[in-house]
Scaffold this active site. Structure first.
Site, PDB file in Angstrom:
ATOM      1  CE  LYS A 170      -4.239  -2.029   2.261  1.00 15.60           C
ATOM      2  NZ  LYS A 170      -4.987  -1.761   3.492  1.00 15.60           N
ATOM      3  CG  HIS A 239      -7.293 -10.377   4.619  1.00 10.23           C
ATOM      4  ND1 HIS A 239      -6.523  -9.499   3.704  1.00 10.23           N
ATOM      5  CD2 HIS A 239      -7.142  -9.596   5.786  1.00 10.23           C
ATOM      6  CE1 HIS A 239      -5.771  -8.553   4.584  1.00 10.23           C
ATOM      7  NE2 HIS A 239      -6.212  -8.732   5.668  1.00 10.23           N
ATOM      8  CE1 TYR A 274      -3.390 -11.087  11.805  1.00 13.84           C
ATOM      9  CE2 TYR A 274      -2.193  -8.997  11.933  1.00 13.84           C
ATOM     10  CZ  TYR A 274      -2.891 -10.196  11.296  1.00 13.84           C
ATOM     11  OH  TYR A 274      -3.556  -9.809  10.079  1.00 13.84           O
TER      12      TYR A 274
END
Length: 293
Positions: A170, A239, A274
């Site tokens: 990105k 994803h 996470y």
């Protein structure tokens, strides 16, 4: 807003800010709704202020828009008002006074290591499509890259001497990600026995090819993942493989900063979710195994 300023804002998003085509389309769709709201109220872009924007957001909430949708709309408006203020259309920028709704962050769905092994160690692929599907899934799990990043890979991005892949993420930010031997083996099988079957008369340097010989599209890559995982009896999405890779790294002892760089996150806040996954797994293991749990 006339077409000219809207086009100028779109060019500002993609050119100066480096936003992805997906983000640009989303912002423009949101802002089209805002402009329609302004027009219905007898106002134009030069009249944008906090009350008008809040009224537009309130209508979206009343229509059932989710928090994530409202947050995206706020981000789009802030980008627009900042641009209009810079261009002299607005005397002051009302964007900073808009509050962003707090996101309800859910834990990402991940495969456990047994499920991941089942998905990757099934019957050997034989057809060109199966070879591509296997390479797609292996690369996504091995590198944790986004599906759009995967589709953008060229043959030259793989460095076999260092077992790494160059990824354009990105904001056109480039990073180098390590790749394990199983994924490289799957890529080798694809490039030698699968990819030649897809090459068109006007060849491309893309690593992954679609049916017509052009670069593999994101939609087809997603379909490849679902088809491969369904055949292995596993339910996940592209994803989900990214989430799985990050979680398995943390469970294996990787530090948060390394995982942040691995995923290409600009902020550690994006990576911290996470750690929640790992804590949940620790809690489950504790409850199952500890005699005083």
């Amino acid at each position: 807003m006339t077409a000219g300023p809207l086009e100028g804002f779109a060019a500002h998003l993609s050119g100066e800010l480096g936003r992805s085509p997906h983000t640009v389309r989303g912002y423009l769709a949101d802002l089209t709704s805002l402009l329609e709201h302004l027009d219905a109220c007898g106002h134009g872009p030069a009249d944008l202020d906090v009350p008008l924007i809040r009224a537009w957001l309130s209508r979206a909430r009343s229509a059932g828009a989710s928090r994530s949708t409202i947050a995206r709309r706020v981000a789009a408006v802030r980008a627009l008002t900042r641009y209009l203020h810079r261009e002299g259309v607005l005397a002051t920028d009302p964007g900073p006074r808009l509050a962003t709704p707090r996101q309800q962050r859910s834990l990402p769905t991940v495969l456990d290591e047994e499920q991941a092994a089942s998905a990757l160690e099934g019957p050997a692929p034989t057809t060109p499509v199966e070879l591509r599907r296997h390479a797609v899934v292996e690369l996504l799990y091995a590198t944790g890259i986004r599906v759009a990043e995967l589709c953008a890979l060229d043959l030259a991005d793989l460095d076999r001497a260092r077992n790494t892949v160059r990824v354009l993420g990105k904001g056109d930010k480039e990073r180098t990600v390590p790749v394990g031997a199983p994924a490289l083996d799957a890529v080798d099988a694809w490039t030698t026995r699968g990819r030649p079957e897809f090459v068109s008369p006007t060849p491309t340097g893309a690593l992954l090819l679609g049916a017509r010989g052009g670069r593999l599209g994101v939609r087809q890559a997603r379909e490849d993942v679902h088809a491969h995982l369904r055949a292995a009896g596993v339910d996940s999405a592209p994803h989900g493989l990214r989430h799985t890779a990050a979680t398995h790294l943390l469970n294996g002892g990787a530090d948060l900063r390394s995982v942040q760089e691995f995923l290409g996150h600009s902020s550690p806040r994006s990576t911290q979710i996470y750690t929640h996954v790992s804590v949940e797994r620790l809690r489950t293991a504790y409850q199952q195994a500890h005699p005083r749990a």
